[in-house]
Scaffold this motif. Structure first.
Motif, PDB file in Angstrom:
ATOM      1  N   HIS A 197      70.788 -21.045  18.361  1.00 26.34           N
ATOM      2  CA  HIS A 197      69.646 -21.097  19.472  1.00 26.34           C
ATOM      3  C   HIS A 197      69.594 -22.741  19.527  1.00 26.34           C
ATOM      4  O   HIS A 197      69.534 -23.267  20.734  1.00 26.34           O
ATOM      5  N   ALA A 198      69.423 -23.383  18.268  1.00 25.36           N
ATOM      6  CA  ALA A 198      69.161 -24.759  18.432  1.00 25.36           C
ATOM      7  C   ALA A 198      70.583 -25.761  19.105  1.00 25.36           C
ATOM      8  O   ALA A 198      70.074 -26.694  19.853  1.00 25.36           O
ATOM      9  N   VAL A 199      71.635 -25.213  18.593  1.00 27.42           N
ATOM     10  CA  VAL A 199      72.819 -25.764  19.382  1.00 27.42           C
ATOM     11  C   VAL A 199      72.771 -25.491  20.784  1.00 27.42           C
ATOM     12  O   VAL A 199      73.176 -26.489  21.509  1.00 27.42           O
ATOM     13  N   THR A 200      72.415 -24.302  21.250  1.00 24.88           N
ATOM     14  CA  THR A 200      72.379 -23.984  22.801  1.00 24.88           C
ATOM     15  C   THR A 200      71.491 -25.014  23.397  1.00 24.88           C
ATOM     16  O   THR A 200      71.816 -25.723  24.327  1.00 24.88           O
ATOM     17  N   LEU A 201      70.293 -25.171  23.016  1.00 23.47           N
ATOM     18  CA  LEU A 201      69.253 -26.111  23.546  1.00 23.47           C
ATOM     19  C   LEU A 201      69.884 -27.502  23.659  1.00 23.47           C
ATOM     20  O   LEU A 201      69.620 -28.200  24.378  1.00 23.47           O
ATOM     21  N   ALA A 202      70.388 -28.084  22.516  1.00 27.05           N
ATOM     22  CA  ALA A 202      70.659 -29.450  22.370  1.00 27.05           C
ATOM     23  C   ALA A 202      71.775 -29.765  23.155  1.00 27.05           C
ATOM     24  O   ALA A 202      71.829 -30.958  23.710  1.00 27.05           O
ATOM     25  N   ALA A 234      77.431 -18.532  26.917  1.00 24.83           N
ATOM     26  CA  ALA A 234      76.621 -18.407  25.576  1.00 24.83           C
ATOM     27  C   ALA A 234      77.474 -19.280  24.576  1.00 24.83           C
ATOM     28  O   ALA A 234      78.752 -19.364  24.767  1.00 24.83           O
ATOM     29  N   VAL A 235      76.790 -20.030  23.655  1.00 28.66           N
ATOM     30  CA  VAL A 235      77.471 -20.573  22.449  1.00 28.66           C
ATOM     31  C   VAL A 235      77.786 -19.412  21.430  1.00 28.66           C
ATOM     32  O   VAL A 235      76.638 -18.800  20.918  1.00 28.66           O
ATOM     33  N   LEU A 236      78.957 -19.193  21.241  1.00 27.72           N
ATOM     34  CA  LEU A 236      79.416 -18.112  20.334  1.00 27.72           C
ATOM     35  C   LEU A 236      80.341 -18.721  19.180  1.00 27.72           C
ATOM     36  O   LEU A 236      80.981 -19.761  19.341  1.00 27.72           O
ATOM     37  N   PRO A 237      80.266 -17.961  17.810  1.00 29.19           N
ATOM     38  CA  PRO A 237      81.125 -18.560  16.623  1.00 29.19           C
ATOM     39  C   PRO A 237      82.647 -18.451  17.306  1.00 29.19           C
ATOM     40  O   PRO A 237      83.195 -17.177  17.736  1.00 29.19           O
ATOM     41  N   LEU A 254      82.436 -25.303  28.894  1.00 32.08           N
ATOM     42  CA  LEU A 254      81.916 -26.724  28.456  1.00 32.08           C
ATOM     43  C   LEU A 254      82.533 -27.181  27.188  1.00 32.08           C
ATOM     44  O   LEU A 254      83.164 -26.299  26.325  1.00 32.08           O
ATOM     45  N   PRO A 255      82.661 -28.581  26.781  1.00 33.94           N
ATOM     46  CA  PRO A 255      83.398 -28.941  25.707  1.00 33.94           C
ATOM     47  C   PRO A 255      82.520 -28.230  24.367  1.00 33.94           C
ATOM     48  O   PRO A 255      81.463 -28.136  24.344  1.00 33.94           O
ATOM     49  N   ARG A 256      83.261 -28.183  23.446  1.00 31.62           N
ATOM     50  CA  ARG A 256      82.901 -27.564  22.142  1.00 31.62           C
ATOM     51  C   ARG A 256      81.764 -28.517  21.812  1.00 31.62           C
ATOM     52  O   ARG A 256      81.997 -29.629  21.594  1.00 31.62           O
ATOM     53  N   PRO A 257      80.765 -27.808  21.232  1.00 24.24           N
ATOM     54  CA  PRO A 257      79.494 -28.559  20.628  1.00 24.24           C
ATOM     55  C   PRO A 257      80.133 -29.254  19.208  1.00 24.24           C
ATOM     56  O   PRO A 257      81.052 -28.681  18.367  1.00 24.24           O
ATOM     57  N   ARG A 258      79.777 -30.468  18.857  1.00 19.84           N
ATOM     58  CA  ARG A 258      80.040 -31.028  18.033  1.00 19.84           C
ATOM     59  C   ARG A 258      79.431 -30.378  16.438  1.00 19.84           C
ATOM     60  O   ARG A 258      80.085 -30.448  15.367  1.00 19.84           O
TER      61      ARG A 258
END
Length: 293
Positions: A197-202, A234-237, A254-258
């Protein structure tokens, strides 16, 4: 009058560790009445009171504490000698394992397979839950080994890192083909106490995106199915959607989160059970499946 046996002393140690007769009975796979009977037998044999009630917990008296402190290394030492004599192959007992959903999908099957093959006398009780609750269960003694999203620090807990999982911004094929975030999309996430959730918002903020709605669901597999069926992103594993990505039912939008999600195996700092310590050593050697090529 029954003589004091090893199982009497083990009973005392588990009551002291878990705080109630009921919890000790559950841990030792017996009944609360059997636990009470064992305590009475020891007290009658020694002629002293070993426990006193404080609220809902049973607390050792001063003499009870001395008995447990003196008995614990003897009991654990004997168990260790017997297990080492058989190279731990004869280990028996029930080990209660807790895991988060992502860790369960990524590393738990290999761990279970190893224990089943090399420790066939060990019975495993596995329960999936959220990291916050797993931590509480471990510290309260209702779980023996847990796999947590970390890093997590607690003076009552000993941890070992087991790897990390990369995260992917994904949407169903139709949504991706229509341009993904070119128009406002509904976004799905785990609840706000999850690292996802934190990664999604950021990452939404870093890309200057405002979703049409931010929905939550506490089950990753359900999130995957929702998004794959064309309802938002969604951000997913990455480890859990690798096959979807390879077949094209999910696509990166979107680009992969760092950021990645790190995982740890954990036991209680005071844990002395040689079977649990043996399984923890094996868990510490796990490595979560890394990103695909």
């Amino acid at each position: 009058m029954k003589r004091i046996a090893l199982f009497h002393l083990e009973t005392l140690m588990w009551i002291e560790r878990l705080g109630t007769f009921a919890a000790a009975a559950q841990r030792l796979n017996t009944t609360q009445s059997a636990i009470s009977a064992r305590v009475r037998e020891i007290e009658q044999q020694l002629g002293i009171a070993l426990f006193q009630r404080e609220g809902r917990r049973m607390v050792l008296t001063a003499r009870g504490r001395r008995l447990v402190q003196a008995s614990e290394p003897l009991c654990r030492g004997l168990e260790q000698v017997l297990l080492e004599a058989s190279d731990h192959a004869g280990a028996t007992g029930t080990v209660r394992i807790g895991s988060g959903e992502i860790a369960a999908a990524s590393c738990l099957p290999a761990f279970i397979q190893t224990i089943e093959r090399e420790r066939p006398g060990v019975t495993m009780e596995i329960e999936l839950d959220l990291t916050a609750r797993l931590l509480q269960q471990l510290l309260s003694g209702t779980r023996d080994i847990v796999f947590l999203a970390g890093p997590v620090a607690s003076p009552g807990m000993r941890t070992a890192p087991i790897g990390s999982v990369d995260l992917v911004w994904a949407a169903g094929a139709a949504v991706a083909k229509a341009g993904g975030f070119a128009t406002p999309l509904p976004v799905w996430s785990l609840p706000d106490h999850s690292p996802l959730h934190a990664v999604t918002l950021a990452t939404l903020e870093s890309h200057g995106l405002s979703p049409r709605a931010l929905h939550t669901c506490n089950n990753v597999r359900t999130l995957i199915e929702i998004v794959a069926n064309g309802t938002g992103a969604a951000v997913l594993p990455e480890t859990m959607i690798r096959e979807h990505l390879s077949t094209g039912t999910l696509r990166e939008v979107l680009p992969r989160p760092r950021q990645s999600v790190h995982f740890e195996a954990a036991i209680r700092t005071r844990e002395r059970d040689p079977v649990i310590l043996d399984l923890f050593a094996r868990a510490a050697g796990l490595e979560i499946d890394g990103p695909g090529d």
